[in-house]
Structure formats: C-alpha cells, structure tokens
Design an enzyme around this catalytic site. Structure first.
Site, PDB file in Angstrom:
ATOM      1  N   HIS A  57      23.549  48.360  36.860  1.00 52.76           N
ATOM      2  CA  HIS A  57      23.306  47.199  35.973  1.00 52.76           C
ATOM      3  C   HIS A  57      24.537  46.878  35.114  1.00 52.76           C
ATOM      4  O   HIS A  57      24.394  46.372  34.007  1.00 52.76           O
ATOM      5  CB  HIS A  57      22.122  47.434  35.024  1.00 52.76           C
ATOM      6  CG  HIS A  57      20.885  47.911  35.702  1.00 52.76           C
ATOM      7  ND1 HIS A  57      19.870  47.093  36.110  1.00 52.76           N
ATOM      8  CD2 HIS A  57      20.496  49.171  36.055  1.00 52.76           C
ATOM      9  CE1 HIS A  57      18.899  47.805  36.677  1.00 52.76           C
ATOM     10  NE2 HIS A  57      19.266  49.067  36.657  1.00 52.76           N
ATOM     11  N   SER A 115      51.115  32.697  35.281  1.00 48.68           N
ATOM     12  CA  SER A 115      50.495  31.480  34.777  1.00 48.68           C
ATOM     13  C   SER A 115      51.591  30.475  34.481  1.00 48.68           C
ATOM     14  O   SER A 115      52.701  30.841  34.095  1.00 48.68           O
ATOM     15  CB  SER A 115      49.713  31.795  33.507  1.00 48.68           C
ATOM     16  OG  SER A 115      49.626  30.659  32.683  1.00 48.68           O
ATOM     17  N   LYS A 133      50.882  36.446  31.483  1.00 49.35           N
ATOM     18  CA  LYS A 133      49.817  36.644  32.463  1.00 49.35           C
ATOM     19  C   LYS A 133      50.286  37.192  33.796  1.00 49.35           C
ATOM     20  O   LYS A 133      51.350  36.878  34.294  1.00 49.35           O
ATOM     21  CB  LYS A 133      49.113  35.312  32.726  1.00 49.35           C
ATOM     22  CG  LYS A 133      48.367  34.799  31.536  1.00 49.35           C
ATOM     23  CD  LYS A 133      46.981  35.355  31.460  1.00 49.35           C
ATOM     24  CE  LYS A 133      46.143  34.574  32.440  1.00 49.35           C
ATOM     25  NZ  LYS A 133      44.746  34.689  32.260  1.00 49.35           N
ATOM     26  N   GLU A 153      40.782  37.258  43.884  1.00 51.30           N
ATOM     27  CA  GLU A 153      39.880  36.151  43.533  1.00 51.30           C
ATOM     28  C   GLU A 153      39.698  35.192  44.703  1.00 51.30           C
ATOM     29  O   GLU A 153      38.604  34.704  44.971  1.00 51.30           O
ATOM     30  CB  GLU A 153      40.436  35.383  42.329  1.00 51.30           C
ATOM     31  CG  GLU A 153      40.364  36.166  41.044  1.00 51.30           C
ATOM     32  CD  GLU A 153      41.141  35.474  39.926  1.00 51.30           C
ATOM     33  OE1 GLU A 153      40.502  34.870  39.063  1.00 51.30           O
ATOM     34  OE2 GLU A 153      42.383  35.529  39.932  1.00 51.30           O
TER      35      GLU A 153
END
Ligand code: ARG
Length: 428
Positions: free
Chosen positions: A155, A276, A282, A289
């Site tokens: 969970h 980025s 970044k 992804e």
C-alpha cells in the site's frame, strides 16, 4: 494495371485507392512474402501443377527481386495495393507470362495469413531473446545486491525489511512468465495456412505438408475458413506485449520513485537522463517515464485489434488489414522499450546506504515482534493485537519498538522477555 482488373470497367477512384492500399505498412513483410511464394511455387512444381522449369524460373525471379529490394533497387507502388501484389507484379514484369502462374492454388487471404504468421514468429523469437538478455542482467544485479537490505512496502506503506536482490528477482519472475507466454503463443502461431485459398480450399492437389516443412512450420491449419479468418495469434501476441509493458511500466514507476530526492535509493546515469530547459539543477528520468507512457499505446493496439475482430463474419474481411499497424506498433514498441531499459538498468547506481537507512523507523519489525510472541506460545491473533497496541503506544510517546523498556513490553503481553531486543533489532 490491376492483377484483378478483368471484371472492372472503371479504374479505382484515387481517394479510394490511397485509402485502402496497405503497402505503406506491409512492405516490411517482403522477405516473408517471397519466402512463402518460393515454398508455394516449389511445391506446385513438385506436384506437377505447373511445369518444373516454370517453377524454377519463378523461384529465380523471386530471389532476384529479394536481392533487389534489399539493395534498395526496387520501387514499391501504391497502385499495387500491398506487398503481395507488388511482388507478384514485379515478377510478371521481369519474367513475363510464367510469373502469372505463381498465384495458382492460392489466394491473397491465405497468403497474408501465412506472411503475417512467418513475420510474427520471427518477432516473437526476438522478443524472447531480448527478455532473456534483460533477465541475465537482472540476475547479475540481484546477485550483486543480495545482502542489501531496504524497506519493503505494501500500500506504499512501510511494511517489512526486504533485500534489493529479492525486489529485483520479483521482476525476473515476471519476465520469465512473459517468456513462457510468448513461447506458448508461438505454438498457435506455428500453423501453416496456405491451401485454404480464399476460404473454401482449392481444387489443386497441393502438398501442404511440404510447404509447412520448407517454411519451418510445426503443423498445418485444419479448417480453411478458420485459417483465413483467424487473427487470434495477433491478439495473443499483443496481449503478451501488453503484459510485458505492464511489467516494465511498474518497474519504471518504481525507478522513478527511487530516483526522487525524497527516496534517494538510486541515481540514474547521466547518459540515461535529460535536463530541464528552465531549471538548471534538474536531471529527469525521462527514459523510465517514457517506457511507462508507451504502455498506453500498446494497450491501445490491443483494444484496437480486439474491436476490429469482434463482429466480423467469416471469412476474410478487409477490416482485418487493420491488424498490421496495431501488431507492428506493439512489437516495435516493446522491442524499443526493452532495448533501452537494459542499458538504463545496467547503468543505475544503487545507493545502498540510503536503502539500508530506510530500515530505521516506521515499525518494520512489528511482524517480527508478533512472531516472537508466537514462538513463546501466544496465539498469533493475540500476538498481533499486543504488538498493535505496543505500536499505538510508541506512536503516542514517539518511540520505536526497540526503544521500549521491558516493563513497557510486558504491559502489552507478559510473554515478552529480555531476548525480544535481539529478535527485533534491525541491523542497518
Ligand atoms: N492487404 C490485405 C491485408 O493486409 C491482403 C489482401 C487480402 N485479400 C483481399 N481480398 N483483399 O489484409
């Protein structure tokens, strides 16, 4: 000129022609189409359905076409509709009248079923070998990290300590099942449909077994209407692809989370990350992804072919031409995803100290405390309750279980003794 032009008085409408031709995407089956035609025509020669010499001339012509396509010397034409007609027209152009005998005892319906089966069998082997490669790597990484402990979750809540090795091998098992599923799917793909004709078989004395042997098929299909209508093998393969993507996507999701500042379990290699355009600090896990994102298109391919097939009457319908873009896209996508996932995984730095530190706090040892009581003769449900109360107390007084005094322990269950500390102490 159309190979089926005899009964037509008008030429095809331009829009209709552009709309319905499939050469844009089925050209990639040129090799399979030529191999299938060679096997068919060799059999026609052996069976005496056409003259041996003619059969040989056709085979030679087809071999030359194959060479020329590979050398980029052939222009495939949209007017010729699909790869099957393109190759047949090329043959007729090159060797003349004899070329017109190639299509004896065959329909494009059983031809396309054959070509797609040959093509997808090869793709299935490739998928299996890519998954095997991935699993070799996973096994290596698991072995390297078999003693690295970290918090395991259910969970998304801290649950019990696990090792990184155990976690990685969970994915190993998933990919093993994916390999198994592909091999199983291959069994139903491995059936030779030629001889089914358009739907009703043919009037010629074909030797279907010979064609199957030459093309490396295990068996021949048994029902001509089924054989030209069946796209189960496409659906099964895209299902396998969807399950592989689901597994890869879960893995990628975890890597994205682990790569976050908050978790800090891993660091993706620079070579597998991107920056980025605005935030200089970044380093984003784009590859992971994007694999996660591409799962959507493979599921879409599955929905698309399931929907195309759902209400089709027997036998062949042109709707079925839609199978190709879906299955090509699904297979291409999975191949690309596994292909990039392997170097991404291989270059990840596992931050073992951070993983070990994650064991601190959060009562990961609560189950051990309950098991301790069980060993002292307490029924499990009672042990569970006692430890639950101890945890509740700890939350109130801001302590970890191992920080409780023995008196406190005993107030929750008298069976607790001095040895509880060594049983629940988590070595970090
Ligand atoms: N290009 C077609 C396909 O991919 C093959 C043609 C099948 N036969 C026909 N009569 N249209 O399905």
């Amino acid at each position: 000129m159309k190979l089926w032009g005899g009964r037509f008085e008008k030429s095809t409408n331009r829009l209709a022609e552009n709309f319905q031709n499939s050469i844009k995407f089925d050209y990639r089956m040129y090799k399979q189409d030529i191999r299938g035609s060679i096997a068919h025509v060799r059999m026609l020669g052996v069976q005496g359905i056409i003259d041996k010499k003619e059969s040989e001339a056709i085979i030679k012509g087809l071999e030359e076409i194959l060479e020329d396509i590979e050398a980029g010397k052939v222009e495939l034409k949209e007017e010729a509709e699909d790869i099957h007609m393109n190759i047949e027209m090329l043959l007729i152009d090159r060797i003349g009248q004899t070329g017109k005998k190639l299509h004896t005892g065959r329909s494009r319906n059983d031809q396309v079923a054959l070509d797609l089966r040959i093509y997808l069998k090869e793709e299935t082997y490739e998928l299996v070998s890519l998954l095997k490669k991935l699993n070799y790597l996973l096994k290596d990484k698991a072995e390297e990290n078999k003693n690295v402990t970290m918090a395991g979750y259910t969970h998304m809540q801290r649950a019990q300590p696990v090792t990184l090795g155990l976690h990685l091998l969970a994915y190993y098992q998933m990919f093993e099942r994916d390999i198994d599923r592909l091999c199983d799917c291959n069994k139903r793909m491995d059936m030779m449909p030629l001889g089914s004709g358009a739907l009703a078989g043919t009037a010629y004395n074909l030797d279907r077994q010979m064609v199957a042997r030459e093309l490396g098929f295990a068996v021949i299909t048994k029902n001509s209407m089924d054989a030209v209508s069946d796209r189960d093998f496409v659906i099964e393969l895209i299902s396998c692809c969807s399950i592989i993507m689901m597994h890869l996507s879960r893995f990628c999701e975890e890597l994205v989370i682990w790569n976050s500042y908050e978790f800090g379990y891993i660091e993706m290699d620079d070579s597998m990350s991107t920056g980025s355009s605005i935030m200089p600090q970044k380093k984003n896990p784009d590859v992971a992804e994007l694999i996660r994102g591409k799962t959507g298109r493979v599921y879409g391919d599955l929905m698309s072919i399931l929907t195309v097939m759902k209400a089709l009457p027997l036998a062949y319908n042109k709707d079925m031409q839609e199978d190709k873009e879906a299955v090509f896209d699904a297979v291409d996508t999975v191949k690309a995803c596994i292909g990039v996932f392997i170097p991404m995984l291989d270059t990840i730095t596992f931050k073992k100290d951070n993983m070990r530190k994650s064991l601190k706090g959060g009562f990961l040892n609560a189950t051990y405390a309950a098991d301790y009581l069980v060993k002292k003769g307490v029924p499990f449900r009672e042990a569970h309750e006692s430890v639950g109360m101890a945890v509740n107390h700890c939350i109130k007084v801001k302590k970890e279980l191992e920080e409780l005094t023995l008196r406190e322990f005993k107030s929750f269950n008298p069976a607790f003794g001095e040895d509880i500390y060594e049983k629940i102490g988590i070595r970090v």
